[in-house]
Design a protein around this motif. Structure first.
Motif, short mmCIF file in Angstrom:
data_model
loop_
_atom_site.label_atom_id
_atom_site.label_comp_id
_atom_site.label_asym_id
_atom_site.label_seq_id
_atom_site.Cartn_x
_atom_site.Cartn_y
_atom_site.Cartn_z
N ASP A 54 0.86 -1.18 0.00
CA ASP A 54 0.00 0.00 0.00
C ASP A 54 0.90 1.23 0.00
O ASP A 54 2.12 1.12 -0.17
CB ASP A 54 -0.99 -0.01 1.17
N VAL A 55 0.32 2.41 0.15
CA VAL A 55 1.11 3.63 0.03
C VAL A 55 2.27 3.68 1.01
O VAL A 55 3.31 4.27 0.72
CB VAL A 55 0.23 4.90 0.19
N SER A 56 2.12 3.05 2.18
CA SER A 56 3.22 3.07 3.16
C SER A 56 4.41 2.26 2.70
O SER A 56 5.54 2.48 3.17
CB SER A 56 2.72 2.57 4.52
N THR A 57 4.22 1.33 1.76
CA THR A 57 5.33 0.53 1.24
C THR A 57 6.34 1.42 0.54
O THR A 57 7.53 1.07 0.45
CB THR A 57 4.80 -0.55 0.27
N THR A 58 5.91 2.57 0.06
CA THR A 58 6.82 3.54 -0.57
C THR A 58 7.93 3.92 0.39
O THR A 58 9.07 4.19 -0.04
CB THR A 58 6.05 4.81 -0.98
N LEU A 59 7.64 3.96 1.68
CA LEU A 59 8.60 4.37 2.70
C LEU A 59 9.50 3.24 3.16
O LEU A 59 10.49 3.48 3.85
CB LEU A 59 7.86 4.94 3.92
N ARG A 60 9.16 2.03 2.80
CA ARG A 60 9.85 0.83 3.31
C ARG A 60 11.12 0.58 2.49
O ARG A 60 11.15 -0.22 1.56
CB ARG A 60 8.90 -0.36 3.24
N GLU A 61 12.19 1.26 2.87
CA GLU A 61 13.47 1.12 2.18
C GLU A 61 14.57 1.04 3.23
O GLU A 61 14.74 1.95 4.04
CB GLU A 61 13.72 2.29 1.24
N HIS A 62 15.31 -0.04 3.22
CA HIS A 62 16.41 -0.22 4.17
C HIS A 62 17.42 0.92 3.99
O HIS A 62 17.68 1.35 2.86
CB HIS A 62 17.10 -1.56 3.92
N ILE A 112 10.54 -5.01 12.82
CA ILE A 112 11.51 -3.98 12.43
C ILE A 112 12.95 -4.46 12.63
O ILE A 112 13.80 -4.28 11.75
CB ILE A 112 11.26 -2.67 13.21
N LYS A 113 13.23 -5.06 13.77
CA LYS A 113 14.59 -5.54 14.04
C LYS A 113 15.04 -6.54 12.98
O LYS A 113 16.15 -6.45 12.44
CB LYS A 113 14.67 -6.17 15.43
N ASN A 114 14.17 -7.50 12.67
CA ASN A 114 14.52 -8.51 11.68
C ASN A 114 14.65 -7.91 10.28
O ASN A 114 15.46 -8.38 9.48
CB ASN A 114 13.48 -9.63 11.69
N LEU A 115 13.86 -6.89 9.99
CA LEU A 115 13.96 -6.23 8.68
C LEU A 115 15.29 -5.49 8.55
O LEU A 115 15.92 -5.51 7.48
CB LEU A 115 12.79 -5.26 8.49
N ILE A 116 15.73 -4.84 9.62
CA ILE A 116 17.01 -4.14 9.59
C ILE A 116 18.16 -5.12 9.39
O ILE A 116 19.13 -4.85 8.67
CB ILE A 116 17.22 -3.34 10.90
N LEU A 117 18.05 -6.30 10.01
CA LEU A 117 19.12 -7.30 9.93
C LEU A 117 19.01 -8.19 8.70
O LEU A 117 19.92 -8.97 8.41
CB LEU A 117 19.10 -8.17 11.19
N MET A 118 17.91 -8.10 7.97
CA MET A 118 17.65 -8.99 6.83
C MET A 118 18.78 -9.02 5.80
O MET A 118 19.17 -10.11 5.33
CB MET A 118 16.32 -8.62 6.17
N PRO A 119 19.39 -7.88 5.43
CA PRO A 119 20.47 -7.94 4.43
C PRO A 119 21.71 -8.69 4.91
O PRO A 119 22.54 -9.09 4.10
CB PRO A 119 20.80 -6.46 4.18
N MET A 120 21.84 -8.86 6.24
CA MET A 120 22.99 -9.57 6.78
C MET A 120 22.75 -11.07 6.88
O MET A 120 23.67 -11.84 7.19
CB MET A 120 23.33 -9.02 8.18
N ASP A 121 21.51 -11.51 6.63
CA ASP A 121 21.21 -12.94 6.67
C ASP A 121 21.84 -13.66 5.49
O ASP A 121 22.22 -13.04 4.48
CB ASP A 121 19.70 -13.16 6.64
N GLU A 122 21.92 -14.97 5.61
CA GLU A 122 22.44 -15.79 4.51
C GLU A 122 21.51 -15.68 3.31
O GLU A 122 20.28 -15.68 3.45
CB GLU A 122 22.57 -17.24 4.95
N TYR A 123 22.08 -15.57 2.14
CA TYR A 123 21.29 -15.50 0.92
C TYR A 123 20.52 -16.79 0.71
O TYR A 123 21.08 -17.88 0.80
CB TYR A 123 22.22 -15.24 -0.28
N ARG A 124 19.23 -16.69 0.43
CA ARG A 124 18.37 -17.87 0.36
C ARG A 124 18.15 -18.39 -1.05
O ARG A 124 17.50 -19.40 -1.25
CB ARG A 124 17.03 -17.59 1.03
#
Length: 308
Positions: A136-144, A260-272
């Motif tokens: 939705d419109v709030s997804t526009t703001l969802r950028e790491h 939020i915490k998991n989203l911030i750390l998501m790029p550091m997770d192992e590539y799936r």
């Protein structure tokens, strides 16, 4: 026309940052209310979802300030050294200069978006945006914030090479803000309207396809404001709203895509890579996508496990 262009040049040369904030706020408010009664998804906690996505505006601020300063220095460099594509061309009227700058930057944004999907390291940051299971419109703001840094770094490069003027860049950003909020809105245009508008511009109908949880649809409709690049380069796809499921198949668990915490750390997770999670589609989304449609894609539409 000269009077109007002079007004635009003067305004966008000095437009304060808060004007863009107001435009973003008004755009979100407008489309938020439209999608509240005509959205394709209504059974979710809209405010909680919005607050999760809005969080990402906070860590983005220092990144935007830093890269914004660099961007100004690059524009000064281009101007003082007569560097960049537009500066190398014969002098043209401001309106033509702006249109050229708009088209060049939009093509560059298309290229950037393709890279974010097909380079593993970049995808892991962009994944945060795509992991939203309700667009939705709030997804526009969802950028790491990591992606904010990457995106603005690419913008610095595009501005350096294009030689775009400051006023033309800001003018385009005003258009880009409204367009991006509109594209993420949780409603769809009537099909007949979308067929016309979608020939040139990215619409919610087209961008929803890009947010479908499975490839090759995830790897399609990369356009920023214009949809023409997808048609030219063979990355254009359509998908009915009833067949569209938002998210990414490798990250459909709520504890990952809504924390939020998991989203911030998501790029550091192992590539799936090409892992698939077993998910249950809602009853209205169980119809299978036809195989001929999958065959219509070019080399851009490949499995995530093939990202380089």
């Amino acid at each position: 026309m000269n009077i109007n262009m002079n007004f635009l040049i003067n305004y966008f040369s000095d437009a304060p940052d808060w004007h863009r904030v107001v435009l973003l706020t008004v755009s979100i408010f407008l489309f938020w209310n439209i999608e509240s009664f005509s959205g394709v998804t209504l059974n979710y906690r809209k405010w909680k979802h919005a607050f999760t996505n809005a969080f990402f505006t906070i860590p983005a601020i220092p990144v935007q300030l830093l890269l914004g300063y660099v961007l100004l220095k690059v524009i000064d460099f281009d101007t003082n050294n007569h560097f960049g594509l537009i500066n190398w061309l014969p002098t043209m009227k401001p309106i033509y200069s702006f249109l050229l700058a708009f088209i060049v930057l939009d093509l560059c944004e298309y290229a950037y978006h393709v890279l974010m999907h097909h380079v593993k390291t970049l995808w892991k940051f962009h994944l945060v945006h795509h992991s939203d299971t309700v667009v939705d419109v709030s997804t526009t703001l969802r950028e790491h914030p990591g992606e904010t840094f990457i995106r603005l770094s690419f913008l610095v490069l595009w501005v350096l090479l294009s030689g775009v003027s400051f006023w033309a860049l800001i003018f385009r950003q005003f258009i880009q803000i409204g367009s991006n909020v509109f594209a993420h809105a949780n409603f769809r245009l009537p099909n007949k309207v979308d067929k016309v508008v979608g020939w040139i511009f990215i619409t919610p109908n087209l961008h929803h396809v890009h947010h479908h949880y499975e490839v090759p649809y995830t790897d399609s409709n990369y356009g920023d404001v214009l949809s023409v690049w997808d048609r030219i380069f063979g990355t254009f796809m359509e998908l009915d709203a009833n067949h569209t499921i938002f998210g990414v198949d490798t990250h459909m668990a709520a504890e990952e895509n809504a924390n939020i915490k998991n989203l911030i750390l998501m790029p550091m997770d192992e590539y799936r890579g090409g892992q698939k999670q077993a998910i249950s589609s809602p009853p209205h989304q169980t119809q299978q996508i036809t195989f001929p449609r999958l065959l219509q894609q070019n080399s851009f539409s490949r499995l995530k496990k093939e990202r380089t």
